[in-house]
Design a protein around this motif. Sequence first.
Motif, PDB file in Angstrom:
ATOM      1  N   ILE A   1       0.861  -1.283  -0.128  1.00 39.06           N
ATOM      2  CA  ILE A   1       0.080  -0.142   0.129  1.00 39.06           C
ATOM      3  C   ILE A   1       0.749   1.253   0.028  1.00 39.06           C
ATOM      4  O   ILE A   1       0.524   2.172  -0.689  1.00 39.06           O
ATOM      5  CB  ILE A   1      -0.979   0.069   1.154  1.00 39.06           C
ATOM      6  N   LEU A   2       1.734   1.305   0.969  1.00 41.80           N
ATOM      7  CA  LEU A   2       2.722   2.448   0.952  1.00 41.80           C
ATOM      8  C   LEU A   2       3.513   2.647  -0.619  1.00 41.80           C
ATOM      9  O   LEU A   2       3.752   3.838  -0.704  1.00 41.80           O
ATOM     10  CB  LEU A   2       3.861   2.125   2.143  1.00 41.80           C
ATOM     11  N   LYS A   3       3.905   1.605  -0.973  1.00 46.60           N
ATOM     12  CA  LYS A   3       4.698   1.472  -2.380  1.00 46.60           C
ATOM     13  C   LYS A   3       3.507   2.174  -3.398  1.00 46.60           C
ATOM     14  O   LYS A   3       4.057   3.257  -4.262  1.00 46.60           O
ATOM     15  CB  LYS A   3       5.126   0.239  -2.705  1.00 46.60           C
ATOM     16  N   PHE A   4       2.458   1.687  -3.312  1.00 46.78           N
ATOM     17  CA  PHE A   4       1.556   2.306  -4.236  1.00 46.78           C
ATOM     18  C   PHE A   4       1.259   3.847  -3.997  1.00 46.78           C
ATOM     19  O   PHE A   4       1.139   4.506  -4.914  1.00 46.78           O
ATOM     20  CB  PHE A   4       0.036   1.596  -4.247  1.00 46.78           C
ATOM     21  N   ASN A   5       1.066   4.277  -2.809  1.00 45.11           N
ATOM     22  CA  ASN A   5       0.657   5.579  -2.367  1.00 45.11           C
ATOM     23  C   ASN A   5       1.981   6.517  -2.724  1.00 45.11           C
ATOM     24  O   ASN A   5       1.884   7.614  -3.303  1.00 45.11           O
ATOM     25  CB  ASN A   5       0.523   5.768  -0.785  1.00 45.11           C
ATOM     26  N   ILE A   6       3.070   5.937  -2.630  1.00 50.31           N
ATOM     27  CA  ILE A   6       4.315   6.586  -2.874  1.00 50.31           C
ATOM     28  C   ILE A   6       4.545   6.891  -4.309  1.00 50.31           C
ATOM     29  O   ILE A   6       4.702   8.290  -4.990  1.00 50.31           O
ATOM     30  CB  ILE A   6       5.738   6.131  -2.462  1.00 50.31           C
ATOM     31  N   SER A   7       4.137   5.813  -4.982  1.00 53.18           N
ATOM     32  CA  SER A   7       4.203   6.102  -6.737  1.00 53.18           C
ATOM     33  C   SER A   7       3.200   7.109  -7.008  1.00 53.18           C
ATOM     34  O   SER A   7       3.553   7.937  -8.008  1.00 53.18           O
ATOM     35  CB  SER A   7       3.986   4.597  -7.417  1.00 53.18           C
ATOM     36  N   LYS A   8       1.923   6.945  -6.627  1.00 52.42           N
ATOM     37  CA  LYS A   8       0.826   7.829  -6.926  1.00 52.42           C
ATOM     38  C   LYS A   8       1.399   9.272  -6.500  1.00 52.42           C
ATOM     39  O   LYS A   8       0.867  10.003  -7.335  1.00 52.42           O
ATOM     40  CB  LYS A   8      -0.432   7.698  -6.139  1.00 52.42           C
ATOM     41  N   TRP A   9       1.645   9.712  -5.254  1.00 52.15           N
ATOM     42  CA  TRP A   9       2.083  10.946  -4.859  1.00 52.15           C
ATOM     43  C   TRP A   9       3.320  11.728  -5.843  1.00 52.15           C
ATOM     44  O   TRP A   9       3.295  12.850  -6.095  1.00 52.15           O
ATOM     45  CB  TRP A   9       2.126  10.971  -3.495  1.00 52.15           C
ATOM     46  N   GLU A  10       4.235  10.674  -5.974  1.00 51.25           N
ATOM     47  CA  GLU A  10       5.188  11.318  -6.851  1.00 51.25           C
ATOM     48  C   GLU A  10       4.813  11.499  -8.304  1.00 51.25           C
ATOM     49  O   GLU A  10       5.325  12.641  -8.635  1.00 51.25           O
ATOM     50  CB  GLU A  10       6.273  10.162  -6.973  1.00 51.25           C
ATOM     51  N   LYS A  11       3.591  10.967  -8.877  1.00 51.72           N
ATOM     52  CA  LYS A  11       3.160  11.385 -10.011  1.00 51.72           C
ATOM     53  C   LYS A  11       2.386  12.687  -9.851  1.00 51.72           C
ATOM     54  O   LYS A  11       2.222  13.625 -10.636  1.00 51.72           O
ATOM     55  CB  LYS A  11       2.345  10.531 -10.710  1.00 51.72           C
ATOM     56  N   GLU A  12       1.558  12.597  -8.501  1.00 50.68           N
ATOM     57  CA  GLU A  12       0.969  13.887  -8.323  1.00 50.68           C
ATOM     58  C   GLU A  12       1.828  15.072  -8.216  1.00 50.68           C
ATOM     59  O   GLU A  12       1.524  16.210  -8.606  1.00 50.68           O
ATOM     60  CB  GLU A  12       0.224  13.675  -7.076  1.00 50.68           C
ATOM     61  N   LEU A  13       3.055  14.927  -7.502  1.00 49.17           N
ATOM     62  CA  LEU A  13       3.817  15.849  -7.685  1.00 49.17           C
ATOM     63  C   LEU A  13       4.485  16.412  -8.824  1.00 49.17           C
ATOM     64  O   LEU A  13       4.823  17.677  -8.865  1.00 49.17           O
ATOM     65  CB  LEU A  13       5.017  15.397  -6.788  1.00 49.17           C
ATOM     66  N   THR A  14       4.513  15.528  -9.652  1.00 50.12           N
ATOM     67  CA  THR A  14       4.956  15.840 -10.836  1.00 50.12           C
ATOM     68  C   THR A  14       3.944  16.694 -11.729  1.00 50.12           C
ATOM     69  O   THR A  14       4.266  18.055 -12.489  1.00 50.12           O
ATOM     70  CB  THR A  14       5.457  14.891 -11.887  1.00 50.12           C
ATOM     71  N   THR A  15       2.675  16.428 -11.548  1.00 49.46           N
ATOM     72  CA  THR A  15       1.604  17.095 -11.973  1.00 49.46           C
ATOM     73  C   THR A  15       1.311  18.633 -11.386  1.00 49.46           C
ATOM     74  O   THR A  15       1.260  19.606 -11.912  1.00 49.46           O
ATOM     75  CB  THR A  15       0.220  16.401 -11.644  1.00 49.46           C
ATOM     76  N   LEU A  16       1.603  18.555  -9.941  1.00 51.64           N
ATOM     77  CA  LEU A  16       1.578  19.930  -9.195  1.00 51.64           C
ATOM     78  C   LEU A  16       2.428  20.889  -9.755  1.00 51.64           C
ATOM     79  O   LEU A  16       2.406  21.940 -10.019  1.00 51.64           O
ATOM     80  CB  LEU A  16       1.749  19.699  -7.792  1.00 51.64           C
ATOM     81  N   LYS A  17       3.727  20.469 -10.032  1.00 51.54           N
ATOM     82  CA  LYS A  17       4.806  21.160 -10.605  1.00 51.54           C
ATOM     83  C   LYS A  17       4.772  21.660 -11.934  1.00 51.54           C
ATOM     84  O   LYS A  17       4.853  22.889 -12.069  1.00 51.54           O
ATOM     85  CB  LYS A  17       6.078  20.342 -10.486  1.00 51.54           C
ATOM     86  N   ALA A  18       4.112  20.841 -12.583  1.00 53.59           N
ATOM     87  CA  ALA A  18       3.827  21.255 -14.193  1.00 53.59           C
ATOM     88  C   ALA A  18       2.767  22.573 -14.002  1.00 53.59           C
ATOM     89  O   ALA A  18       2.572  23.344 -14.735  1.00 53.59           O
ATOM     90  CB  ALA A  18       3.252  20.177 -14.846  1.00 53.59           C
TER      91      ALA A  18
END
Length: 231
Positions: free
Chosen positions: A134-151
């Motif tokens: 679950i943690l691995k999934f959430n980390i992956s999701k939030w790293e993608k979200e971070l990329t989106t937020l920066k864009a």
Amino acid sequence: MMNIFKRLLKIGQAEIHALVDKMEDPITLTEEGIRDMKTQLADAMEAYAKVRATAIRFENRAAAKADGGARWTEKARAALQKVQEGALDPVKAEKLATEALLLKKRDLDDAHELRLEGVHHASKADEIHTQIEILKFNISKWEKELTTLKAKQKVNQAALFANQHMAHIDTNSTLDMLQRMKTKVAEDGALAEAYAEIAQEQTNAPQQERIAQQQAVQQELQALKQQMGLE
């Protein structure tokens, strides 16, 4: 009335600017959240390794005890065979055989308890492993979200700069200040919604996988008990 509002806005402008500057940056907050989750992941993996190692030790000890039980059976049989060969008094041979079988029962009882402990720790290890996934999934999701937020931030900044240039608005103007507040509030709202989604996902962790794991453990336990003649 409008002039009064303008004067009040002018007086409070410094305080409002300070408030905007203190508002948490969604990108910084997301990066901190990812770091926290990675720390939790490291801790969970360490815990998983320790619990799994404990389960393996119990399994090995149980196997050793079971092997000892088999050896005691052979000793009891050997004592009785000596009676048939006339090499040992029947009373003494029966006493030796009885003691060997008692020791066998002790070892098998110990093996059973050790296996139960091994199954218990293996089950705990599986639970921790589920949390790791679950943690691995959430980390992956939030790293993608971070990329989106920066864009999005780059787009917002570019749009804001273009609008300021076209309208000849100074970066310290009241309109710029209000735009900054609006952008930050919108980003904070989106971030709050995203965190709510993750909380919901963690609450609704895949129950079917856990049930399947528990069933597999129970089937393995049943097979062990049948092999041992406990059922």
